[in-house]
Design an enzyme around this catalytic site. Structure first.
Site, PDB file in Angstrom:
ATOM      1  N   SER A 252       0.833  -1.211   0.000  1.00 28.04           N
ATOM      2  CA  SER A 252       0.000   0.000   0.000  1.00 28.04           C
ATOM      3  C   SER A 252       0.863   1.254   0.000  1.00 28.04           C
ATOM      4  O   SER A 252       1.972   1.264   0.566  1.00 28.04           O
ATOM      5  CB  SER A 252      -0.865  -0.028   1.271  1.00 28.04           C
ATOM      6  OG  SER A 252      -1.464   1.217   1.499  1.00 28.04           O
TER       7      SER A 252
ATOM      8  N   TYR B  49      -2.265  -1.299  10.957  1.00 26.28           N
ATOM      9  CA  TYR B  49      -2.510  -1.805   9.596  1.00 26.28           C
ATOM     10  C   TYR B  49      -1.310  -1.490   8.697  1.00 26.28           C
ATOM     11  O   TYR B  49      -0.770  -2.366   8.015  1.00 26.28           O
ATOM     12  CB  TYR B  49      -3.787  -1.191   9.004  1.00 26.28           C
ATOM     13  CG  TYR B  49      -3.864  -1.398   7.513  1.00 26.28           C
ATOM     14  CD1 TYR B  49      -4.168  -2.651   6.983  1.00 26.28           C
ATOM     15  CD2 TYR B  49      -3.565  -0.367   6.609  1.00 26.28           C
ATOM     16  CE1 TYR B  49      -4.193  -2.859   5.602  1.00 26.28           C
ATOM     17  CE2 TYR B  49      -3.587  -0.569   5.243  1.00 26.28           C
ATOM     18  CZ  TYR B  49      -3.901  -1.814   4.748  1.00 26.28           C
ATOM     19  OH  TYR B  49      -3.907  -2.032   3.389  1.00 26.28           O
TER      20      TYR B  49
ATOM     21  N   LYS C   3       1.809  -3.907   6.599  1.00 25.87           N
ATOM     22  CA  LYS C   3       2.271  -3.865   5.201  1.00 25.87           C
ATOM     23  C   LYS C   3       3.787  -3.688   5.145  1.00 25.87           C
ATOM     24  O   LYS C   3       4.476  -4.330   4.367  1.00 25.87           O
ATOM     25  CB  LYS C   3       1.560  -2.740   4.436  1.00 25.87           C
ATOM     26  CG  LYS C   3       0.072  -2.984   4.258  1.00 25.87           C
ATOM     27  CD  LYS C   3      -0.216  -4.246   3.452  1.00 25.87           C
ATOM     28  CE  LYS C   3      -1.667  -4.601   3.384  1.00 25.87           C
ATOM     29  NZ  LYS C   3      -1.940  -5.943   2.872  1.00 25.87           N
TER      30      LYS C   3
ATOM     31  N   TYR D 217      -0.410  -0.263  -3.869  1.00 26.20           N
ATOM     32  CA  TYR D 217      -1.551   0.410  -4.494  1.00 26.20           C
ATOM     33  C   TYR D 217      -1.745   1.770  -3.858  1.00 26.20           C
ATOM     34  O   TYR D 217      -1.595   1.928  -2.654  1.00 26.20           O
ATOM     35  CB  TYR D 217      -2.876  -0.335  -4.296  1.00 26.20           C
ATOM     36  CG  TYR D 217      -2.881  -1.817  -4.322  1.00 26.20           C
ATOM     37  CD1 TYR D 217      -2.071  -2.546  -5.174  1.00 26.20           C
ATOM     38  CD2 TYR D 217      -3.753  -2.520  -3.484  1.00 26.20           C
ATOM     39  CE1 TYR D 217      -2.117  -3.939  -5.187  1.00 26.20           C
ATOM     40  CE2 TYR D 217      -3.806  -3.897  -3.491  1.00 26.20           C
ATOM     41  CZ  TYR D 217      -2.979  -4.605  -4.335  1.00 26.20           C
ATOM     42  OH  TYR D 217      -3.036  -5.963  -4.328  1.00 26.20           O
ATOM     43  N   PHE D 218      -2.228   2.711  -4.667  1.00 26.23           N
ATOM     44  CA  PHE D 218      -2.614   4.011  -4.141  1.00 26.23           C
ATOM     45  C   PHE D 218      -4.081   3.915  -3.705  1.00 26.23           C
ATOM     46  O   PHE D 218      -4.370   3.188  -2.783  1.00 26.23           O
ATOM     47  CB  PHE D 218      -2.212   5.119  -5.131  1.00 26.23           C
ATOM     48  CG  PHE D 218      -0.721   5.387  -4.963  1.00 26.23           C
ATOM     49  CD1 PHE D 218       0.221   4.400  -5.278  1.00 26.23           C
ATOM     50  CD2 PHE D 218      -0.256   6.555  -4.392  1.00 26.23           C
ATOM     51  CE1 PHE D 218       1.587   4.582  -5.030  1.00 26.23           C
ATOM     52  CE2 PHE D 218       1.105   6.758  -4.150  1.00 26.23           C
ATOM     53  CZ  PHE D 218       2.016   5.773  -4.461  1.00 26.23           C
TER      54      PHE D 218
HETATM   55  P1  NAD Z   1     -11.180  -6.865   1.002  1.00 29.76           P
HETATM   56  O1  NAD Z   1     -11.424  -6.821   2.453  1.00 29.76           O
HETATM   57  O2  NAD Z   1     -12.309  -6.571   0.075  1.00 29.76           O
HETATM   58  O3  NAD Z   1     -10.576  -8.293   0.587  1.00 29.76           O
HETATM   59  C1  NAD Z   1      -9.743  -9.031   1.449  1.00 29.76           C
HETATM   60  C2  NAD Z   1     -10.281 -10.453   1.463  1.00 29.76           C
HETATM   61  O4  NAD Z   1      -9.442 -11.243   2.307  1.00 29.76           O
HETATM   62  C3  NAD Z   1     -11.699 -10.563   2.004  1.00 29.76           C
HETATM   63  O5  NAD Z   1     -12.489 -11.319   1.110  1.00 29.76           O
HETATM   64  C4  NAD Z   1     -11.549 -11.277   3.354  1.00 29.76           C
HETATM   65  O6  NAD Z   1     -12.650 -12.080   3.644  1.00 29.76           O
HETATM   66  C5  NAD Z   1     -10.257 -12.059   3.126  1.00 29.76           C
HETATM   67  N1  NAD Z   1      -9.477 -12.359   4.336  1.00 29.76           N
HETATM   68  C6  NAD Z   1      -9.015 -11.492   5.271  1.00 29.76           C
HETATM   69  N2  NAD Z   1      -8.338 -12.154   6.221  1.00 29.76           N
HETATM   70  C7  NAD Z   1      -8.337 -13.465   5.875  1.00 29.76           C
HETATM   71  C8  NAD Z   1      -7.790 -14.640   6.451  1.00 29.76           C
HETATM   72  N3  NAD Z   1      -7.118 -14.626   7.597  1.00 29.76           N
HETATM   73  N4  NAD Z   1      -7.995 -15.826   5.817  1.00 29.76           N
HETATM   74  C9  NAD Z   1      -8.689 -15.872   4.656  1.00 29.76           C
HETATM   75  N5  NAD Z   1      -9.224 -14.802   4.079  1.00 29.76           N
HETATM   76  C10 NAD Z   1      -9.054 -13.602   4.677  1.00 29.76           C
HETATM   77  O7  NAD Z   1      -9.940  -5.881   0.708  1.00 29.76           O
HETATM   78  P2  NAD Z   1      -9.404  -5.303  -0.663  1.00 29.76           P
HETATM   79  O8  NAD Z   1      -9.750  -3.868  -0.734  1.00 29.76           O
HETATM   80  O9  NAD Z   1      -9.746  -6.197  -1.775  1.00 29.76           O
HETATM   81  O10 NAD Z   1      -7.847  -5.362  -0.366  1.00 29.76           O
HETATM   82  C11 NAD Z   1      -7.059  -6.456  -0.776  1.00 29.76           C
HETATM   83  C12 NAD Z   1      -5.648  -6.259  -0.288  1.00 29.76           C
HETATM   84  O11 NAD Z   1      -5.138  -5.039  -0.793  1.00 29.76           O
HETATM   85  C13 NAD Z   1      -5.489  -6.188   1.220  1.00 29.76           C
HETATM   86  O12 NAD Z   1      -4.302  -6.845   1.580  1.00 29.76           O
HETATM   87  C14 NAD Z   1      -5.396  -4.700   1.490  1.00 29.76           C
HETATM   88  O13 NAD Z   1      -4.677  -4.440   2.668  1.00 29.76           O
HETATM   89  C15 NAD Z   1      -4.640  -4.242   0.267  1.00 29.76           C
HETATM   90  N6  NAD Z   1      -4.848  -2.830  -0.062  1.00 29.76           N
HETATM   91  C16 NAD Z   1      -6.124  -2.370  -0.254  1.00 29.76           C
HETATM   92  C17 NAD Z   1      -6.327  -1.044  -0.563  1.00 29.76           C
HETATM   93  C18 NAD Z   1      -7.710  -0.492  -0.738  1.00 29.76           C
HETATM   94  O14 NAD Z   1      -7.883   0.730  -0.654  1.00 29.76           O
HETATM   95  N7  NAD Z   1      -8.724  -1.311  -0.988  1.00 29.76           N
HETATM   96  C19 NAD Z   1      -5.231  -0.178  -0.714  1.00 29.76           C
HETATM   97  C20 NAD Z   1      -3.946  -0.694  -0.542  1.00 29.76           C
HETATM   98  C21 NAD Z   1      -3.768  -2.028  -0.212  1.00 29.76           C
HETATM   99  C1  WQD Z   2      -9.475   9.732   0.669  1.00 31.30           C
HETATM  100  C2  WQD Z   2      -9.679  11.223   0.896  1.00 31.30           C
HETATM  101  C3  WQD Z   2     -10.087  11.867   3.170  1.00 31.30           C
HETATM  102  C4  WQD Z   2     -13.972   9.945   3.574  1.00 31.30           C
HETATM  103  C5  WQD Z   2      -6.970   4.772   2.960  1.00 31.30           C
HETATM  104  C6  WQD Z   2      -5.996   4.031   3.859  1.00 31.30           C
HETATM  105  C7  WQD Z   2      -4.749   3.678   3.115  1.00 31.30           C
HETATM  106  C8  WQD Z   2      -5.064   2.911   1.837  1.00 31.30           C
HETATM  107  C9  WQD Z   2      -6.078   3.643   1.004  1.00 31.30           C
HETATM  108  C10 WQD Z   2      -5.023   0.545   2.242  1.00 31.30           C
HETATM  109  C11 WQD Z   2      -8.975  11.753   2.131  1.00 31.30           C
HETATM  110  C12 WQD Z   2     -11.273  12.176   2.306  1.00 31.30           C
HETATM  111  C13 WQD Z   2     -12.768  10.396   3.061  1.00 31.30           C
HETATM  112  C14 WQD Z   2     -14.979  10.894   3.890  1.00 31.30           C
HETATM  113  C15 WQD Z   2     -13.533  12.661   3.138  1.00 31.30           C
HETATM  114  N1  WQD Z   2      -5.649   1.634   2.089  1.00 31.30           N
HETATM  115  N2  WQD Z   2     -12.548  11.724   2.848  1.00 31.30           N
HETATM  116  N3  WQD Z   2     -14.716  12.207   3.655  1.00 31.30           N
HETATM  117  O1  WQD Z   2      -7.223   8.042   3.540  1.00 31.30           O
HETATM  118  O2  WQD Z   2      -6.198   7.942   1.242  1.00 31.30           O
HETATM  119  O3  WQD Z   2      -6.345   5.931   2.532  1.00 31.30           O
HETATM  120  O4  WQD Z   2      -7.229   3.953   1.807  1.00 31.30           O
HETATM  121  O5  WQD Z   2      -3.859   0.310   2.241  1.00 31.30           O
HETATM  122  O6  WQD Z   2      -3.961   2.919   3.959  1.00 31.30           O
HETATM  123  O7  WQD Z   2      -5.693   4.880   4.947  1.00 31.30           O
HETATM  124  O8  WQD Z   2      -8.463   6.946   1.618  1.00 31.30           O
HETATM  125  O9  WQD Z   2     -10.777   6.949   0.849  1.00 31.30           O
HETATM  126  O10 WQD Z   2     -10.327   7.107   3.336  1.00 31.30           O
HETATM  127  O11 WQD Z   2      -9.797   9.057   1.873  1.00 31.30           O
HETATM  128  O12 WQD Z   2     -13.341  13.850   2.957  1.00 31.30           O
HETATM  129  O13 WQD Z   2     -16.054  10.548   4.379  1.00 31.30           O
HETATM  130  O14 WQD Z   2     -11.068  11.480   1.095  1.00 31.30           O
HETATM  131  O15 WQD Z   2      -9.879  12.862   4.122  1.00 31.30           O
HETATM  132  O16 WQD Z   2      -8.506  13.015   1.845  1.00 31.30           O
HETATM  133  P1  WQD Z   2      -7.033   7.317   2.301  1.00 31.30           P
HETATM  134  P2  WQD Z   2      -9.910   7.453   1.945  1.00 31.30           P
END
Ligand code: NAD
Ligand code: WQD
Length: 347
Positions: A130, A155, A159, A182-183
């Site tokens: 992330s 969290y 990572k 990922y962003f």
């Molecule tokens: P998500 O929660 O939709 O998907 C994660 C999946 O993993 C879920 O289906 C959940 O049931 C499963 N899971 C969690 N713990 C488990 C375990 N112990 N055993 C088996 N299954 C398990 O999340 P997502 O948004 O698809 O994210 C996927 C990955 O990408 C995660 O590792 C997350 O940290 C990372 N990530 C997400 C974002 C984002 O904004 N969505 C950004 C950066 C990184």
């Molecule tokens: C985006 C922008 C908020 C909600 C999170 C995790 C990060 C990564 C990505 C996993 C910010 C603003 C939001 C609302 C708002 N995930 N906002 N009102 O904060 O970039 O990152 O997701 O790895 O670790 O922290 O994403 O979607 O929460 O916020 O104004 O109700 O929207 O302040 O500027 P963020 P976000």
């Protein structure tokens, strides 16, 4: 490249990014096996994946913290060549309240996976990292060489530590891995059959926007408009989930056919390279949905990064991957998904 017959384990494949990646893997001819405990996803996603992809992947409802269960999957499937590891808990705020839950789930599952992969000689791993590892960056855009800042949440720490564990295992064993940072993944598949499924009130911007527009939330709070940005709101690099999914195919294919210059452990930024403010995101949503969004400005959210967006030149040139979908498409697809969820709920 002919991928038919190559078996890929996708952990967390029922989740948001995982389900979109599974669809693309199947389309590329891979045999997909999903392991997911459904702690943040829904069983009905499986038939929706099948509806899009034309076939249902093999699904094991297991917790990756259960090493024996994971071992049994590798044993039963016999020839897993690579793993795409999405499974993790991802709610930043919850991780601050329940750090041990996050360390246990995200790190024990990773350790189990690495041990079982070694045992079965399944030596390729794509890891979900992330942009949170960069914290508040000193310079923009952030490159993969930008410093990793001390994590501001458990969290985020899972990572950072996860990347380090994998890197060390790559040095010590035959494992080869790519971590994708990922962003801000947003949007949904064009079919609107799969998308982001927040449990409870969403924390992230785009699901909050779509839930407000559909009437599940009364209004959106914009967290702060006094940041030193053009309109005072925070800047993020929003990227369509399909583009994020495509990056996994590119990473996987680099691992399966490693060029001589590739290293055992590599890291790539997965973003568009463009930063947008919260107000720009709202405007894009209003245009895409053809409706006004009720919002008002609220105080800054504690821990928010002021601005962050990616330098994607490394992933563009080395992975031969580039994000293609624009903010309008992200918002339009997120809105179609939210509307379809209302008519045809998953739960
Ligand atoms: P998500 O929660 O939709 O998907 C994660 C999946 O993993 C879920 O289906 C959940 O049931 C499963 N899971 C969690 N713990 C488990 C375990 N112990 N055993 C088996 N299954 C398990 O999340 P997502 O948004 O698809 O994210 C996927 C990955 O990408 C995660 O590792 C997350 O940290 C990372 N990530 C997400 C974002 C984002 O904004 N969505 C950004 C950066 C990184
Ligand atoms: C985006 C922008 C908020 C909600 C999170 C995790 C990060 C990564 C990505 C996993 C910010 C603003 C939001 C609302 C708002 N995930 N906002 N009102 O904060 O970039 O990152 O997701 O790895 O670790 O922290 O994403 O979607 O929460 O916020 O104004 O109700 O929207 O302040 O500027 P963020 P976000």
């Amino acid at each position: 490249m002919n991928n038919s017959g190559i078996k890929i384990l996708v952990t967390g494949g029922m989740g948001y990014i995982g389900s979109h990646t599974v669809v693309q893997l199947i389309a590329r001819g891979y045999r997909v096996v999903i392991a997911d405990n459904l702690c943040n996803s829904n069983r009905n996603i499986l038939s929706r994946i099948a509806q899009i992809a034309g076939q249902e992947p093999q699904f094991y409802e297991i917790d990756l913290c259960d090493k024996q269960a994971l071992n049994d999957v590798f044993k039963k499937e016999e020839d897993i060549k690579a793993v795409v590891h999405f499974a993790a808990l991802k709610a930043v705020g919850e991780s601050v309240q329940h750090p041990l839950k996050y360390y246990r789930n995200n790190l024990i599952s990773l350790l189990n996976l690495l041990e079982v992969q070694e045992l079965f000689d399944a030596n390729n791993l794509v890891f979900s990292s992330s942009c949170t590892v960069y914290g508040e960056p000193d310079a923009l855009p952030v490159t993969e060489k930008s410093p990793v800042k001390p994590a501001t949440s458990p969290y985020g720490n899972t990572k950072q530590v996860g990347e380090e564990i994998i890197k060390e295992q790559c040095t010590a064993s035959n494992l080869r891995s790519i971590a994708l940072r990922y962003f801000n993944p947003v949007g949904a598949h064009e079919s609107a059959l799969i998308g982001e499924l927040p449990i409870g009130t969403p924390n992230n911007l785009v699901p909050y926007i779509t839930q407000t527009a559909i009437g599940k939330q009364p209004f959106l709070r914009v967290f702060g408009n006094d940041y030193p940005t053009p309109d005072g709101t925070c800047i993020r690099d929003y990227i369509h989930v399909d583009d994020v999914a495509a990056a996994h195919i590119a990473a996987l294919e680099r691992l399966l056919n490693p060029p001589s210059e590739s290293e055992g452990f590599e890291v790539f930024n997965i973003g568009t390279g463009r930063g947008n403010t919260v107000l720009e995101a709202i405007r894009a949503f209003e245009e895409a949905s053809n409706q006004k969004l009720p919002y008002h400005v609220a105080p800054r959210r504690v821990g928010d990064i002021e601005k962050v967006f990616a330098d994607t030149s490394l992933s563009n040139s080395v992975l031969h991957w580039k994000a293609e979908k624009d903010l309008h498409t992200m918002m339009a697809s997120a809105w179609e998904w939210e509307k379809k969820l209302k008519i045809n709920p998953l739960v």
